[in-house]
Design a protein around this motif. Structure first.
Motif, PDB file in Angstrom:
ATOM      1  N   ALA A 119      54.634 -79.415  -5.346  1.00  0.00           N
ATOM      2  CA  ALA A 119      54.182 -78.069  -4.987  1.00  0.00           C
ATOM      3  C   ALA A 119      52.746 -77.811  -5.411  1.00  0.00           C
ATOM      4  N   LEU A 120      52.173 -78.718  -6.188  1.00  0.00           N
ATOM      5  CA  LEU A 120      50.765 -78.574  -6.602  1.00  0.00           C
ATOM      6  C   LEU A 120      49.806 -78.965  -5.475  1.00  0.00           C
ATOM      7  N   ILE A 121      50.320 -79.676  -4.465  1.00  0.00           N
ATOM      8  CA  ILE A 121      49.447 -80.186  -3.394  1.00  0.00           C
ATOM      9  C   ILE A 121      48.730 -79.069  -2.637  1.00  0.00           C
ATOM     10  N   PRO A 122      49.415 -77.984  -2.230  1.00  0.00           N
ATOM     11  CA  PRO A 122      48.713 -76.962  -1.418  1.00  0.00           C
ATOM     12  C   PRO A 122      47.910 -75.943  -2.231  1.00  0.00           C
ATOM     13  N   ILE A 123      47.677 -76.185  -3.505  1.00  0.00           N
ATOM     14  CA  ILE A 123      46.941 -75.195  -4.317  1.00  0.00           C
ATOM     15  C   ILE A 123      45.610 -74.862  -3.641  1.00  0.00           C
ATOM     16  N   GLY A 124      45.333 -73.587  -3.538  1.00  0.00           N
ATOM     17  CA  GLY A 124      44.137 -73.103  -2.858  1.00  0.00           C
ATOM     18  C   GLY A 124      44.424 -72.571  -1.468  1.00  0.00           C
ATOM     19  N   ALA A 125      45.591 -72.891  -0.944  1.00  0.00           N
ATOM     20  CA  ALA A 125      45.971 -72.412   0.395  1.00  0.00           C
ATOM     21  C   ALA A 125      46.251 -70.917   0.356  1.00  0.00           C
ATOM     22  N   LYS A 126      45.978 -70.255   1.469  1.00  0.00           N
ATOM     23  CA  LYS A 126      46.255 -68.827   1.606  1.00  0.00           C
ATOM     24  C   LYS A 126      47.021 -68.597   2.897  1.00  0.00           C
ATOM     25  N   ALA A 127      48.060 -67.782   2.807  1.00  0.00           N
ATOM     26  CA  ALA A 127      48.872 -67.513   3.991  1.00  0.00           C
ATOM     27  C   ALA A 127      49.533 -66.151   3.834  1.00  0.00           C
ATOM     28  N   ASN A 128      50.141 -65.689   4.931  1.00  0.00           N
ATOM     29  CA  ASN A 128      50.829 -64.402   4.915  1.00  0.00           C
ATOM     30  C   ASN A 128      52.292 -64.645   5.252  1.00  0.00           C
ATOM     31  N   TYR A 129      53.181 -64.277   4.310  1.00  0.00           N
ATOM     32  CA  TYR A 129      54.612 -64.492   4.527  1.00  0.00           C
ATOM     33  C   TYR A 129      55.310 -63.148   4.673  1.00  0.00           C
ATOM     34  N   GLN A 130      55.755 -62.847   5.900  1.00  0.00           N
ATOM     35  CA  GLN A 130      56.435 -61.595   6.224  1.00  0.00           C
ATOM     36  C   GLN A 130      55.679 -60.385   5.667  1.00  0.00           C
ATOM     37  N   GLY A 131      54.353 -60.420   5.865  1.00  0.00           N
ATOM     38  CA  GLY A 131      53.528 -59.295   5.449  1.00  0.00           C
ATOM     39  C   GLY A 131      53.039 -59.364   4.017  1.00  0.00           C
ATOM     40  N   PHE A 132      53.445 -60.394   3.258  1.00  0.00           N
ATOM     41  CA  PHE A 132      53.026 -60.536   1.860  1.00  0.00           C
ATOM     42  C   PHE A 132      51.986 -61.638   1.763  1.00  0.00           C
TER      43      PHE A 132
END
Length: 521
Positions: free
Chosen positions: A95-108
């Motif tokens: 789970a450390l691999i995507p560090i720095g990623a930004k996304a929107n999950y169901q409005g959050f």
């Protein structure tokens, strides 16, 4: 009301989860085949859960990270015991691999930091924490190691589900579930896999509640009916000793029981429906936490029941979906009331607009852009409905002030979106639509109070004329097809017992009416 917001991908992949889970039940004699098919089902479920993300460049990386954790757990489960005794507790590190990623999950907004990745890492090491504690519990207190480990794991999971949902919303729980499942898959732990399915069921409930609008679901008895039915039916099936009978009884018998209870929603949405279905997912998952499964024995087929139910959530919702009032609103998105369906907002909270002398004259309603809805009944079992065929005429004076309002409704167009119930409502016991084909309201007195209007008039309904007060507010002025259109909203309360209907506390006597009406000259 149940509103479906699923995509075709969610439907097909979700059904794939259910179908693979059913197939897995017949593979239980082979630990390899069973856990392989279970792993595939969970991967499909994880992909469905990632549909909560909006289109984002990081989506593929996030999806492959989750799948990678599960796949790594599966590979470790095939390795020698010395490796399996240590490696499972590190699968969450992916789970450390995507560090720095930004996304929107169901409005959050999800900013993938170490704190976010930590939930997958924590999920993968909870079995180690529980193992250490049960070692001490066995030595010091003579506790049953398996039972104590399950209890400790449940406490940890409960704490971290709260923290994860608080910090990262639903996606935090998904990370926790993925890490926990991958570790227990690698450890070949039957009890751990059962608790993992419980955790994924919690994730699914959070996810689906954002896709299915179920108002006040925790207040409804049908949710708890589903919880107890799911818990009881699976718990009873654990006592079956015959392996052949257990395959049938631990899956298909509970599905029949739950199916019958859920189908009551076709008669009345407060009797069954999706709250009962989601309750069955919760209940059957909780049963897995209470059923002790020795690691040396074959997996309990009943652990697949929650996955089967999860897989067919959206198809079931489609079958139970009630007819919806199709009206093209002319209100801008910024003007519409938004928020959680469980907490319905007041239509009178919409910002008002000022009318001028240019708006003077007679206006008539536009059916395609107008709606008149109602709700009746106790808070825990509200029944909603609408009148589909109605006309409204208003008159504005030279200053643009409302001076007259008339409404005419066709009784036969009243619906509660349930054919069986509508037959009773339209009949002699209630509104007698054949005998009284029209419902009318005629204003007698109109007062302008601030931005709103208080309208007193006569409501003629089921043969009785009763003085009734409406609250009304003009909220929008738009142009459509070259014509100017005004939109007003409002509400009133109608005491049906004053209109020749018998009082009944179960049905409710006071009917809350709201309306959104578009008018043109």
């Amino acid at each position: 009301m149940t509103t479906l917001k699923s995509t075709a991908m969610e439907n097909y992949l979700g059904m794939g989860v259910g179908i693979i889970a059913i197939i897995s039940a017949f593979l239980v004699r082979s630990a390899f085949l069973f856990k392989t098919s279970l792993c595939i089902a969970i991967i499909c479920l994880t992909v469905v859960l990632t549909n909560g993300f909006e289109n984002d460049p990081s989506l593929e990386l996030i999806c492959f990270t989750l799948i990678g954790m599960i796949a790594l757990g599966y590979v470790i489960s095939l390795l020698p015991e010395k490796i399996r005794s240590i490696a499972p507790y590190f699968v969450g590190m992916l789970a450390l691999i995507p560090i720095g990623a930004k996304a929107n999950y169901q409005g959050f907004e999800v900013n993938w930091t170490f704190e976010v990745a930590a939930f997958a890492i924590i999920g993968s090491i909870i079995p180690l924490f529980a193992k250490i504690k049960d070692w001490f519990a066995e030595r010091w207190f003579g506790a049953n190691k398996v039972e104590f480990s399950t209890a400790v794991s449940l406490v940890y999971l409960g704490i971290f589900v709260f923290v994860a949902s608080f910090m990262v919303s639903t996606f935090g729980v998904i990370l926790l579930a993925t890490g926990y499942f991958a570790a227990n898959l690698a450890l070949r732990s039957n009890n751990g896999l059962q608790l993992s399915i419980l955790l994924f069921a919690v994730s699914w409930i959070f996810f689906s509640l954002n896709a299915l609008e179920i108002p006040d679901s925790l207040l409804k008895g049908n949710l708890w009916m589903g919880i107890l039915a799911g818990l009881g039916s699976l718990w009873a099936c654990k006592s079956i000793r015959s392996e052949k009978a257990r395959i049938f009884l631990s899956l298909f018998l509970p599905l029949v029981i739950i199916g019958v209870l859920v189908s009551f929603g076709l008669i009345n949405e407060n009797f069954g429906g999706m709250p009962t279905y989601l309750g069955a997912i919760i209940g059957s998952s909780l049963a897995l936490a209470l059923i002790e499964q020795p690691e040396a024995e074959k997996p309990f087929q009943g652990m697949l029941l929650p996955l089967i139910l999860i897989g067919f959530t959206f198809p079931t919702a489609t079958c139970l979906r009630r007819e919806k009032l199709e009206v093209e609103t002319l209100l801008a998105k910024s003007d519409e009331l938004t928020g959680q369906p469980a907490k319905k907002k007041d239509v009178m909270d919409m910002p008002a607009i000022a009318l001028t002398d240019g708006d003077a004259g007679a206006w008539e309603s536009i059916a395609a852009n107008s709606k008149l809805e109602f709700e009746v009944g106790p808070a825990a079992s509200r029944t909603s409905g609408a009148i589909k065929d109605f006309t409204v005429d208003i008159q504005l004076d030279k200053a643009g002030v409302l001076e007259n309002l008339n409404v005419e409704m066709k009784s036969a167009s009243l619906t509660t979106f349930n054919d069986i119930r509508d037959e009773s409502v339209l009949g002699d016991e209630f509104i007698e639509s054949e005998k009284y084909p029209k419902i009318t309201f005629r204003s007698k007195k109109i007062e302008k109070i601030g931005e709103d209007y208080k309208i007193t008039g006569d409501l003629k309904f089921v043969g009785a004329k009763v003085e009734t007060v409406l609250n009304l507010r003009f909220v929008s002025k738009v142009e459509k097809d070259g014509s100017e259109i005004l939109v007003f909203v409002g509400k009133t309360v109608v005491d049906r017992t004053k209109h020749n209907m018998t009082s009944d506390s179960k049905i409710g006597d006071l009917v809350d009416v709201t309306f959104e009406v578009a008018v043109a000259r």
